[in-house]
Design a protein around this motif. Sequence first.
Motif, PDB file in Angstrom:
ATOM      1  N   VAL A   1     -25.171  27.313  57.884  1.00  0.00           N
ATOM      2  CA  VAL A   1     -24.576  28.650  57.916  1.00  0.00           C
ATOM      3  C   VAL A   1     -25.725  29.654  57.826  1.00  0.00           C
ATOM      4  O   VAL A   1     -26.552  29.582  56.902  1.00  0.00           O
ATOM      5  N   MET A   2     -25.768  30.561  58.784  1.00  0.00           N
ATOM      6  CA  MET A   2     -26.844  31.547  58.835  1.00  0.00           C
ATOM      7  C   MET A   2     -26.652  32.588  57.731  1.00  0.00           C
ATOM      8  O   MET A   2     -25.554  33.092  57.530  1.00  0.00           O
ATOM      9  N   LEU A   3     -27.744  32.909  57.037  1.00  0.00           N
ATOM     10  CA  LEU A   3     -27.717  33.941  56.004  1.00  0.00           C
ATOM     11  C   LEU A   3     -28.268  35.259  56.525  1.00  0.00           C
ATOM     12  O   LEU A   3     -28.130  36.295  55.875  1.00  0.00           O
ATOM     13  N   ARG A   4     -28.928  35.194  57.673  1.00  0.00           N
ATOM     14  CA  ARG A   4     -29.418  36.407  58.331  1.00  0.00           C
ATOM     15  C   ARG A   4     -29.414  36.165  59.829  1.00  0.00           C
ATOM     16  O   ARG A   4     -29.309  35.020  60.276  1.00  0.00           O
ATOM     17  N   ASP A   5     -29.508  37.230  60.605  1.00  0.00           N
ATOM     18  CA  ASP A   5     -29.556  37.101  62.053  1.00  0.00           C
ATOM     19  C   ASP A   5     -30.864  36.425  62.451  1.00  0.00           C
ATOM     20  O   ASP A   5     -31.908  36.667  61.835  1.00  0.00           O
ATOM     21  N   ILE A   6     -30.799  35.578  63.487  1.00  0.00           N
ATOM     22  CA  ILE A   6     -32.018  34.957  64.013  1.00  0.00           C
ATOM     23  C   ILE A   6     -31.890  34.836  65.524  1.00  0.00           C
ATOM     24  O   ILE A   6     -30.810  34.558  66.057  1.00  0.00           O
ATOM     25  N   ASP A   7     -32.986  35.060  66.195  1.00  0.00           N
ATOM     26  CA  ASP A   7     -33.061  34.939  67.647  1.00  0.00           C
ATOM     27  C   ASP A   7     -32.841  33.486  68.042  1.00  0.00           C
ATOM     28  O   ASP A   7     -33.430  32.579  67.450  1.00  0.00           O
ATOM     29  N   GLY A   8     -31.988  33.250  69.029  1.00  0.00           N
ATOM     30  CA  GLY A   8     -31.675  31.892  69.467  1.00  0.00           C
ATOM     31  C   GLY A   8     -32.888  31.138  69.983  1.00  0.00           C
ATOM     32  O   GLY A   8     -33.051  29.949  69.709  1.00  0.00           O
ATOM     33  N   ASN A   9     -33.769  31.815  70.756  1.00  0.00           N
ATOM     34  CA  ASN A   9     -34.975  31.158  71.249  1.00  0.00           C
ATOM     35  C   ASN A   9     -35.873  30.731  70.093  1.00  0.00           C
ATOM     36  O   ASN A   9     -36.439  29.643  70.106  1.00  0.00           O
ATOM     37  N   GLU A  10     -36.014  31.605  69.102  1.00  0.00           N
ATOM     38  CA  GLU A  10     -36.857  31.299  67.944  1.00  0.00           C
ATOM     39  C   GLU A  10     -36.304  30.092  67.186  1.00  0.00           C
ATOM     40  O   GLU A  10     -37.053  29.199  66.792  1.00  0.00           O
ATOM     41  N   LEU A  11     -34.989  30.041  67.007  1.00  0.00           N
ATOM     42  CA  LEU A  11     -34.372  28.910  66.318  1.00  0.00           C
ATOM     43  C   LEU A  11     -34.634  27.611  67.078  1.00  0.00           C
ATOM     44  O   LEU A  11     -35.001  26.595  66.486  1.00  0.00           O
ATOM     45  N   GLY A  12     -34.476  27.642  68.384  1.00  0.00           N
ATOM     46  CA  GLY A  12     -34.756  26.462  69.208  1.00  0.00           C
ATOM     47  C   GLY A  12     -36.195  25.989  69.063  1.00  0.00           C
ATOM     48  O   GLY A  12     -36.461  24.791  68.939  1.00  0.00           O
ATOM     49  N   LYS A  13     -37.138  26.930  69.039  1.00  0.00           N
ATOM     50  CA  LYS A  13     -38.561  26.583  68.884  1.00  0.00           C
ATOM     51  C   LYS A  13     -38.830  25.982  67.503  1.00  0.00           C
ATOM     52  O   LYS A  13     -39.595  25.025  67.370  1.00  0.00           O
ATOM     53  N   LEU A  14     -38.190  26.553  66.465  1.00  0.00           N
ATOM     54  CA  LEU A  14     -38.374  26.021  65.111  1.00  0.00           C
ATOM     55  C   LEU A  14     -37.867  24.591  65.010  1.00  0.00           C
ATOM     56  O   LEU A  14     -38.493  23.743  64.380  1.00  0.00           O
ATOM     57  N   PHE A  15     -36.711  24.316  65.641  1.00  0.00           N
ATOM     58  CA  PHE A  15     -36.177  22.954  65.628  1.00  0.00           C
ATOM     59  C   PHE A  15     -37.124  21.996  66.341  1.00  0.00           C
ATOM     60  O   PHE A  15     -37.415  20.917  65.844  1.00  0.00           O
ATOM     61  N   THR A  16     -37.598  22.395  67.510  1.00  0.00           N
ATOM     62  CA  THR A  16     -38.504  21.530  68.268  1.00  0.00           C
ATOM     63  C   THR A  16     -39.759  21.232  67.458  1.00  0.00           C
ATOM     64  O   THR A  16     -40.183  20.080  67.344  1.00  0.00           O
ATOM     65  N   ARG A  17     -40.345  22.257  66.848  1.00  0.00           N
ATOM     66  CA  ARG A  17     -41.554  22.065  66.049  1.00  0.00           C
ATOM     67  C   ARG A  17     -41.261  21.172  64.852  1.00  0.00           C
ATOM     68  O   ARG A  17     -42.036  20.269  64.531  1.00  0.00           O
ATOM     69  N   GLY A  18     -40.121  21.384  64.177  1.00  0.00           N
ATOM     70  CA  GLY A  18     -39.752  20.557  63.033  1.00  0.00           C
ATOM     71  C   GLY A  18     -39.569  19.097  63.409  1.00  0.00           C
ATOM     72  O   GLY A  18     -39.944  18.195  62.666  1.00  0.00           O
ATOM     73  N   MET A  19     -38.986  18.858  64.590  1.00  0.00           N
ATOM     74  CA  MET A  19     -38.796  17.482  65.055  1.00  0.00           C
ATOM     75  C   MET A  19     -40.140  16.843  65.379  1.00  0.00           C
ATOM     76  O   MET A  19     -40.393  15.700  65.000  1.00  0.00           O
ATOM     77  N   GLN A  20     -41.018  17.584  66.057  1.00  0.00           N
ATOM     78  CA  GLN A  20     -42.345  17.047  66.396  1.00  0.00           C
ATOM     79  C   GLN A  20     -43.141  16.713  65.143  1.00  0.00           C
ATOM     80  O   GLN A  20     -43.847  15.713  65.097  1.00  0.00           O
ATOM     81  N   ASP A  21     -43.028  17.572  64.114  1.00  0.00           N
ATOM     82  CA  ASP A  21     -43.801  17.382  62.885  1.00  0.00           C
ATOM     83  C   ASP A  21     -43.317  16.205  62.049  1.00  0.00           C
ATOM     84  O   ASP A  21     -44.061  15.701  61.215  1.00  0.00           O
ATOM     85  N   ASN A  22     -42.066  15.778  62.238  1.00  0.00           N
ATOM     86  CA  ASN A  22     -41.480  14.786  61.329  1.00  0.00           C
ATOM     87  C   ASN A  22     -41.088  13.462  61.964  1.00  0.00           C
ATOM     88  O   ASN A  22     -40.891  12.494  61.251  1.00  0.00           O
ATOM     89  N   ALA A  23     -40.923  13.424  63.254  1.00  0.00           N
ATOM     90  CA  ALA A  23     -40.491  12.178  63.899  1.00  0.00           C
ATOM     91  C   ALA A  23     -41.705  11.449  64.471  1.00  0.00           C
ATOM     92  O   ALA A  23     -42.610  12.084  65.012  1.00  0.00           O
ATOM     93  N   PRO A  24     -41.722  10.125  64.357  1.00  0.00           N
ATOM     94  CA  PRO A  24     -42.795   9.375  65.022  1.00  0.00           C
ATOM     95  C   PRO A  24     -42.789   9.700  66.522  1.00  0.00           C
ATOM     96  O   PRO A  24     -41.737   9.992  67.093  1.00  0.00           O
ATOM     97  N   ARG A  25     -43.945   9.660  67.131  1.00  0.00           N
ATOM     98  CA  ARG A  25     -44.103  10.057  68.538  1.00  0.00           C
ATOM     99  C   ARG A  25     -43.108   9.362  69.464  1.00  0.00           C
ATOM    100  O   ARG A  25     -42.491   9.986  70.313  1.00  0.00           O
ATOM    101  N   GLU A  26     -42.927   8.036  69.282  1.00  0.00           N
ATOM    102  CA  GLU A  26     -42.018   7.288  70.162  1.00  0.00           C
ATOM    103  C   GLU A  26     -40.578   7.778  70.003  1.00  0.00           C
ATOM    104  O   GLU A  26     -39.856   7.958  70.974  1.00  0.00           O
ATOM    105  N   GLU A  27     -40.162   8.009  68.748  1.00  0.00           N
ATOM    106  CA  GLU A  27     -38.809   8.512  68.494  1.00  0.00           C
ATOM    107  C   GLU A  27     -38.639   9.898  69.106  1.00  0.00           C
ATOM    108  O   GLU A  27     -37.634  10.185  69.751  1.00  0.00           O
ATOM    109  N   PHE A  28     -39.627  10.776  68.901  1.00  0.00           N
ATOM    110  CA  PHE A  28     -39.528  12.123  69.454  1.00  0.00           C
ATOM    111  C   PHE A  28     -39.476  12.083  70.979  1.00  0.00           C
ATOM    112  O   PHE A  28     -38.692  12.802  71.594  1.00  0.00           O
ATOM    113  N   SER A  29     -40.282  11.213  71.594  1.00  0.00           N
ATOM    114  CA  SER A  29     -40.291  11.153  73.064  1.00  0.00           C
ATOM    115  C   SER A  29     -38.923  10.731  73.608  1.00  0.00           C
ATOM    116  O   SER A  29     -38.492  11.210  74.651  1.00  0.00           O
ATOM    117  N   LYS A  30     -38.214   9.867  72.869  1.00  0.00           N
ATOM    118  CA  LYS A  30     -36.877   9.450  73.305  1.00  0.00           C
ATOM    119  C   LYS A  30     -35.828  10.530  73.050  1.00  0.00           C
ATOM    120  O   LYS A  30     -34.706  10.426  73.540  1.00  0.00           O
TER     121      LYS A  30
END
Length: 148
Positions: A32-61
């Motif tokens: 649940v959003m507590l403040r407004d956030i740009d949709g593109n920015e949210l998408g980029k944050l998710f992608t970066r978070g996934m890259q930082d935490n998932a093993p390379r093979e898992e992320f590539s899939k």
Amino acid sequence: FKVYTAGLYLGGKAATPEAVLAAPGAKRMHIVMLRDIDGNELGKLFTRGMQDNAPREEFSKSIAGTLRMSDIFSMRKKLLAGENFSVDWVPGIGTTVLVNGKPQGEPIKEPEFFSALIKIWLGKSPADAQLKDALLGKAPAVRDPFAN
């Protein structure tokens, strides 16, 4: 400042990230959003978070699903305070993204996508360590008022 609040829903308790991922049955991450956030920015944050935490093979899939999720949020332009989204994993169906309770397209079939996504919050470099502990049901650390 806080951007969102989150809840993790499972069929039973799980105290470790590994137990969450191994838990049988459906799983849901609800934000649940507590403040407004740009949709593109949210998408980029998710992608970066996934890259930082998932093993390379898992992320590539999970790249196809990651691109789909980024598209979902970039098409919305903004998520406003009070709006919400859920990411549901259902065995045999895949991951469904819901925005304000409405499914956004077909389920993402690759199980690696949900695993990589949940690691944004439960991985080795979580978005927020206190939130990770809370999602896993750990009591918050009590701060010593006399400590420096």
